[in-house]
Structures are given as structure tokens and as C-alpha cells.
Design a protein around this motif. Structure first.
Motif, short mmCIF file in Angstrom:
data_model
loop_
_atom_site.label_atom_id
_atom_site.label_comp_id
_atom_site.label_asym_id
_atom_site.label_seq_id
_atom_site.Cartn_x
_atom_site.Cartn_y
_atom_site.Cartn_z
N PRO A 55 4.05 -20.57 -5.86
CA PRO A 55 5.41 -20.57 -5.34
C PRO A 55 5.92 -19.23 -4.83
O PRO A 55 6.51 -19.16 -3.75
N VAL A 56 5.72 -18.15 -5.60
CA VAL A 56 6.23 -16.84 -5.15
C VAL A 56 5.53 -16.41 -3.87
O VAL A 56 6.17 -15.93 -2.92
N CYS A 57 4.22 -16.61 -3.83
CA CYS A 57 3.46 -16.24 -2.62
C CYS A 57 3.92 -17.05 -1.41
O CYS A 57 3.97 -16.54 -0.29
N THR A 58 4.26 -18.30 -1.62
CA THR A 58 4.74 -19.14 -0.52
C THR A 58 6.04 -18.59 0.06
O THR A 58 6.23 -18.57 1.28
N THR A 59 6.95 -18.12 -0.82
CA THR A 59 8.20 -17.54 -0.31
C THR A 59 7.93 -16.26 0.46
O THR A 59 8.57 -16.00 1.48
N GLU A 60 6.98 -15.46 -0.01
CA GLU A 60 6.65 -14.20 0.68
C GLU A 60 6.05 -14.47 2.05
O GLU A 60 6.43 -13.84 3.04
N PHE A 61 5.08 -15.38 2.10
CA PHE A 61 4.43 -15.65 3.38
C PHE A 61 5.41 -16.25 4.38
O PHE A 61 5.35 -15.95 5.57
N SER A 62 6.31 -17.08 3.91
CA SER A 62 7.33 -17.64 4.80
C SER A 62 8.23 -16.53 5.33
O SER A 62 8.59 -16.52 6.52
N ALA A 63 8.58 -15.56 4.47
CA ALA A 63 9.44 -14.45 4.90
C ALA A 63 8.71 -13.55 5.89
O ALA A 63 9.29 -13.11 6.90
N PHE A 64 7.44 -13.25 5.63
CA PHE A 64 6.67 -12.46 6.59
C PHE A 64 6.57 -13.19 7.93
O PHE A 64 6.68 -12.58 9.00
N ALA A 65 6.37 -14.51 7.88
CA ALA A 65 6.27 -15.28 9.12
C ALA A 65 7.57 -15.25 9.91
O ALA A 65 7.56 -15.13 11.14
N ARG A 66 8.71 -15.35 9.22
CA ARG A 66 10.00 -15.32 9.91
C ARG A 66 10.24 -13.95 10.56
O ARG A 66 10.91 -13.86 11.59
N ALA A 67 9.70 -12.90 9.94
CA ALA A 67 9.90 -11.54 10.46
C ALA A 67 8.77 -11.10 11.39
O ALA A 67 8.81 -9.96 11.89
N HIS A 68 7.80 -11.97 11.63
CA HIS A 68 6.62 -11.58 12.39
C HIS A 68 6.98 -10.98 13.76
O HIS A 68 6.44 -9.94 14.16
N ASP A 69 7.88 -11.62 14.47
CA ASP A 69 8.27 -11.11 15.79
C ASP A 69 8.91 -9.73 15.71
O ASP A 69 8.72 -8.90 16.61
N GLU A 70 9.66 -9.46 14.64
CA GLU A 70 10.27 -8.14 14.47
C GLU A 70 9.20 -7.07 14.26
O GLU A 70 9.33 -5.95 14.78
N PHE A 71 8.18 -7.39 13.49
CA PHE A 71 7.08 -6.44 13.33
C PHE A 71 6.37 -6.20 14.66
O PHE A 71 6.05 -5.06 15.01
N LEU A 72 6.14 -7.28 15.41
CA LEU A 72 5.45 -7.13 16.70
C LEU A 72 6.24 -6.27 17.67
O LEU A 72 5.66 -5.52 18.46
N LYS A 73 7.58 -6.37 17.63
CA LYS A 73 8.41 -5.52 18.49
C LYS A 73 8.18 -4.03 18.20
O LYS A 73 8.43 -3.18 19.05
N ASN A 155 7.00 -11.15 -9.41
CA ASN A 155 8.17 -10.78 -8.61
C ASN A 155 7.80 -10.57 -7.14
O ASN A 155 6.90 -9.79 -6.82
N GLY A 156 8.52 -11.28 -6.28
CA GLY A 156 8.24 -11.20 -4.86
C GLY A 156 8.77 -9.93 -4.21
O GLY A 156 9.74 -9.33 -4.67
N ARG A 157 8.12 -9.55 -3.13
CA ARG A 157 8.53 -8.37 -2.36
C ARG A 157 9.71 -8.68 -1.46
O ARG A 157 10.02 -9.83 -1.17
N SER A 158 10.35 -7.61 -0.99
CA SER A 158 11.38 -7.72 0.05
C SER A 158 10.75 -7.39 1.39
O SER A 158 10.38 -6.23 1.64
N VAL A 159 10.61 -8.39 2.24
CA VAL A 159 10.04 -8.16 3.57
C VAL A 159 10.98 -7.28 4.40
O VAL A 159 10.52 -6.45 5.21
#
Length: 220
Positions: A55-73, A155-159
Motif C-alpha cells: 500500500p505505501v509503495c502504491t501511494t508513492e508510485f502514484s505520486a511520482f506518476a502524477r508529478a512525472h511531467d513536472e520532472f520532465l520539464k 513511511n512514504g516519501r514526499s514527492v
């Protein structure tokens, strides 16, 4: 402890070091084979998680995915890793899309051999001998390791913080400055302090916003 056990312990506890070349890797991912040199000329966030379908990993991966375009910028790629098989990764990515409505657009390393995890010090025996902790590595376009973050399995990270750190590192690299606590793009930056008494005498007259000779800020 036998010599073999001592060697194994030293291998497991090996950690990379800041401002040195990041450990080389070549590994199978959900997007095919990837190696460190594939990211030459771009920033890279390499991050590990303990296991797929947790579960925690799923929340992290979803958060990284939502921010993916911001990282690419920011000319920054994302690359995940866990000590799971490629088939487990593929099934988990499909599950996240099906159950949580989130596409995972970045690759995930399948590290069953633990070769990459050990090279990057992702395996901490005090937490687990067979899973990677939540480690994050920011690597610059020259392949140099610039930042490391470690979180426990519970404990999950803050993306958002990782994205902020990429901004901060890029700003420091481009302008030769430091950034204060909680710095955000547009905030004032810190001018490196003088290293000689002569420079210290001149510092207060150089047009910066100075609280004292060693603490001066400016706007970019």
C-alpha cells in the motif's frame, strides 16, 4: 563471523558517496534494458521501494506518476526499482492503472539479483535482508550523485520535496549559490561566504542583502 560472512556483510552495507560518480548499472526494466549512461546529459531520480503490491509503495508510485511531467520539464527522468521480477512489476503497473486510475509512465528496474540495490546501498539488514528500503538518489547530467534520501519501510516519501530538491540542486549548479531551508523557486538564494579576511571586509560593500559578513542573500 566467517570470512565469507564478513565479506557479504561489507558488500550489503556498501554505500555510494555524494559528489562522486554514481554506481554503474545495466538492468532489465518495464521499458527494456536501461543503464546509467542512457541518462547522460539529463538529471535522474532513481528510487527504490520495498515490494510491489504494497500500500505505501502504491501511494508513492502514484505520486511520482502524477508529478512525472513536472520532472520532465526539468530535464529529469524517473527510474524505480524493487527486488521483484519484471512480471511482478508489469502486473503491479497494470493493477495501479486498473484500481487507482494512474498510468505509470516511467520504467521500473527488476532487481531479483539485488545487484543494483547493493551497489546503491538500498538494502539495510536492520530493516530487511531481502527488500530495499525507500531510498532516493538524485544524479546529475554528468552521472555524479548529488543527493541521497532514505526513508523506513513504514513511511512514504514526499514527492513534492524530491521535486523541490531537484529545483534547488539545479539552481545551485547553474548559479554557484546555496539555498536556505525550505527554499522554493523565486526565493532568495545564499551567496557563498568569503574564504579570506580580505573578502570578508569587502563582502558588506558588494551589494548583497547581508545580515553579517558570512550570511548574504540575493535574488536571481
Amino acid at each position: 563471523m566467517t570470512d565469507a560472512q564478513e565479506t557479504q556483510t561489507q558488500e550489503v552495507l556498501q554505500f555510494p558517496r555524494l559528489n562522486e560518480r554514481a554506481p554503474e548499472f545495466k538492468a532489465n526494466t518495464t521499458h527494456g534494458m536501461k543503464e546509467l549512461d542512457d541518462y547522460k546529459g539529463r538529471w535522474l531520480v532513481l528510487f527504490s521501494h520495498p515490494a510491489d503490491f504494497t500500500p505505501v509503495c502504491t501511494t508513492e508510485f502514484s505520486a511520482f506518476a502524477r508529478a512525472h511531467d513536472e520532472f520532465l520539464k526539468r530535464d529529469c527522468d524517473l527510474l524505480g526499482l524493487s527486488i521483484d521480477s519484471i512480471h511482478s512489476h508489469v502486473a503491479w503497473v497494470r493493477n495501479i492503472k486498473d484500481k487507482f486510475g494512474q498510468d505509470i509512465g516511467f520504467p521500473i528496474i527488476a532487481d531479483i539479483s539485488m545487484q543494483v540495490a547493493k551497489a546503491y546501498g538500498m538494502v539495510h539488514p536492520g530493516a530487511s535482508d531481502t527488500s530495499a528500503v525507500r531510498a532516493t538518489f538524485i544524479i546529475d547530467p554528468d552521472g555524479v550523485l548529488r543527493a541521497m534520501l532514505y526513508y523506513p519501510m513504514t513511511n512514504g516519501r514526499s514527492v513534492d520535496e524530491i521535486l523541490r530538491l531537484v529545483d534547488s540542486l539545479q539552481t545551485s549548479t547553474q548559479h554557484g549559490v546555496a539555498t536556505p531551508e525550505g527554499w522554493q523557486p523565486g526565493d532568495k538564494v545564499i551567496v557563498p561566504p568569503p574564504s579570506t579576511t580580505e573578502e570578508a571586509e569587502k563582502r558588506l560593500e558588494e551589494g548583497y542583502e547581508c545580515t553579517d559578513w558570512y550570511f548574504c542573500q540575493k535574488s536571481l
